[in-house]
Design a protein around this motif. Structure first.
Motif, PDB file in Angstrom:
ATOM      1  N   LYS A   1       2.313   2.070  -3.136  1.00 18.30           N
ATOM      2  CA  LYS A   1       1.558   2.747  -4.174  1.00 18.30           C
ATOM      3  C   LYS A   1       1.669   4.208  -4.043  1.00 18.30           C
ATOM      4  O   LYS A   1       1.240   5.003  -4.891  1.00 18.30           O
ATOM      5  CB  LYS A   1       0.213   2.336  -4.029  1.00 18.30           C
ATOM      6  CG  LYS A   1       0.011   0.942  -4.685  1.00 18.30           C
ATOM      7  CD  LYS A   1      -1.793   0.484  -4.753  1.00 18.30           C
ATOM      8  CE  LYS A   1      -1.944  -0.807  -5.140  1.00 18.30           C
ATOM      9  NZ  LYS A   1      -2.867  -1.425  -4.440  1.00 18.30           N
ATOM     10  N   THR A   2       1.383   4.581  -2.764  1.00 18.04           N
ATOM     11  CA  THR A   2       1.221   6.138  -2.618  1.00 18.04           C
ATOM     12  C   THR A   2       2.746   6.827  -2.714  1.00 18.04           C
ATOM     13  O   THR A   2       2.720   8.039  -2.800  1.00 18.04           O
ATOM     14  CB  THR A   2       0.681   6.481  -1.072  1.00 18.04           C
ATOM     15  OG1 THR A   2       1.301   5.441  -0.044  1.00 18.04           O
ATOM     16  CG2 THR A   2      -0.948   6.205  -1.163  1.00 18.04           C
TER      17      THR A   2
ATOM     18  N   LEU B   1       4.652  -6.594  -9.037  1.00 16.44           N
ATOM     19  CA  LEU B   1       4.399  -5.113  -9.600  1.00 16.44           C
ATOM     20  C   LEU B   1       5.016  -4.953 -10.769  1.00 16.44           C
ATOM     21  O   LEU B   1       6.156  -5.584 -11.255  1.00 16.44           O
ATOM     22  CB  LEU B   1       5.047  -4.530  -8.517  1.00 16.44           C
ATOM     23  CG  LEU B   1       4.567  -4.433  -7.026  1.00 16.44           C
ATOM     24  CD1 LEU B   1       5.288  -3.401  -6.269  1.00 16.44           C
ATOM     25  CD2 LEU B   1       3.088  -4.169  -7.037  1.00 16.44           C
TER      26      LEU B   1
ATOM     27  N   ARG C   1       0.919  -1.271  -0.101  1.00 16.90           N
ATOM     28  CA  ARG C   1       0.086  -0.097   0.257  1.00 16.90           C
ATOM     29  C   ARG C   1       1.025   1.153  -0.188  1.00 16.90           C
ATOM     30  O   ARG C   1       0.560   2.271  -0.605  1.00 16.90           O
ATOM     31  CB  ARG C   1      -0.900   0.020   1.382  1.00 16.90           C
ATOM     32  CG  ARG C   1      -1.935   1.167   1.246  1.00 16.90           C
ATOM     33  CD  ARG C   1      -2.910   1.127   2.744  1.00 16.90           C
ATOM     34  NE  ARG C   1      -3.641   0.106   2.974  1.00 16.90           N
ATOM     35  CZ  ARG C   1      -4.811  -0.101   2.295  1.00 16.90           C
ATOM     36  NH1 ARG C   1      -5.464   0.867   1.669  1.00 16.90           N
ATOM     37  NH2 ARG C   1      -5.533  -1.177   2.704  1.00 16.90           N
TER      38      ARG C   1
END
Ligand code: KG4
Ligand code: ZN
Length: 350
Positions: free
Chosen positions: A262-263, A292, A259
């Motif tokens: 991603k950010t 990924l 997560r």
């Protein structure tokens, strides 16, 4: 003729139950890394006893320093600087390293470099490959579970943290229930490779839209399961319990790290701290990154540099020294030293 610059840092680490002294050349070469562990003295108490730790550090630090210097083949006149962990950790334990480092720096007219223990854990991974920024570090140890974003070489921002227990602490606590003595991480990891996830313990906060961790619910679910079975006179498989626990831990650690990636897109992902020795975590993160499209480079220190050691402090000190970071003779231990939490700065990055 150009004289080659040989930067030699004498580094001290005494934040918990390892007395360690190292000599590091140019931040990249470990000339010595002496580690005196106290684990046997703490085992019978089921955890680290601060007073016992301090006494051991006092007894060991002079011998470790002499050994580090001898093994490195250097004299005090050759040194560039002295570095020391001044927090976070046990105050009495930290003070021994801080006092030793100050004494040597003062006596030999050397600069003193203060190092955050978690910066040290992070920089243990720089022995694998040079850092490229931005970088994300998953720091997992007996006292910490943090996601740290580094925009540049000495800028550490916590973007995710544990709300309760540290992951290593959770391993040690459930290990005790399984009859495994402190520190339980490695034996639980080994057991976890022999069973199945039959208990499906909760994965706390995994679905929540933040980067924080929680392990106390998992720990309680584990302990309740074992106690309940005890009351019924049932015997549960230790291997299945360990696998179920570790699977939940890995889902949480890997899930939150993905997560964060991603950010916060980064060039490299570091996993460091004592729990970075976990074989399951190493394999699972490797596999997760392979899914990924543009994965960061994964850097995990070799096993001997995952636990507390002074070579990692020397590597971080090399960068701190270049950044002009120095302490004076008033340097004190700071048991709750932390990296900055910069939610505002992070909002700007997103
Ligand atoms: O970084 P560290 O040596 O000391 C602290 O700064 O806390 O981390 C020690 C922690 C202990 O909780 C130990 O049980 C855990 O690291 N640990 C592991 C493994 N090896 C050590 N946890 C899970 N799996 C392992 N293989
Ligand atoms: Zn540590």
């Amino acid at each position: 003729m150009i004289e080659s610059v040989r930067e030699l840092i004498l580094a001290f680490e005494s934040s918990c139950d390892e007395t360690s002294v190292a000599v590091v050349e140019n931040g990249t070469t470990i000339l010595s890394n002496i580690i005196a562990t106290q684990i046997n003295s703490h085992k019978r108490f089921g955890g680290v006893v601060p007073e016992v730790a301090s006494r051991h550090h006092v007894q060991q630090i002079t011998r470790c320093t002499e050994e580090a210097m001898t093994q490195a083949g250097v004299t005090y006149a050759d040194l560039t600087a002295v570095a020391v962990t001044y927090g976070p950790g046990l105050v009495g334990a930290l003070l021994i390293g801080v006092t030793a480092a100050k004494t040597i720096a003062f006596a030999h007219h050397l600069p003193l470099i203060p190092v955050n223990h978690m910066a040290g854990h992070t920089y243990a991974a720089s022995y694998v490959a040079p850092f490229q920024f931005p970088l994300l570090a998953l720091l997992v140890s007996g006292g910490h579970t943090e996601l740290v974003y580094m925009a540049s070489r000495y800028d550490f921002q916590i973007i995710g943290d544990t709300r309760d227990d540290a992951v290593g602490e959770a391993y040690d606590k459930i290990g005790r229930v399984l009859g495994i003595s402190y520190p339980a991480g490695k034996p639980v990891d080994e057991l976890a490779h022999q069973g199945h996830d039959t208990f499906h313990f909760p994965r706390a906060m995994l679905e929540e839209d933040n980067l924080d961790f929680s392990f106390s619910g998992l720990k309680s679910a584990f302990i309740n399961t074992v106690h309940h079975a005890d009351q019924l006179g049932e015997t549960l498989s230790k291997a299945d319990l360990a696998t179920s626990f570790q699977d939940a831990v890995l889902d949480i650690l890997v899930g939150k790290t993905l997560r964060a990636l991603k950010t916060h897109p980064v060039h490299q992902l570091v996993i460091a701290g004592g729990v970075a020795a976990n074989q399951g975590l190493r394999a699972r993160m490797h596999d997760a990154l392979a899914t990924l499209s543009d994965p960061p480079q994964l850097l995990i220190p070799p096993l001997r540099l995952c636990g507390d050691n002074a070579a990692m402090i020397g590597a971080a000190a090399h960068v701190a020294y270049a950044e002009g970071i120095r302490a004076d003779w008033t340097l004190n231990a700071d048991p709750s030293l932390s990296f900055p939490y910069s939610r505002e700065a992070l909002a700007a990055i997103k």
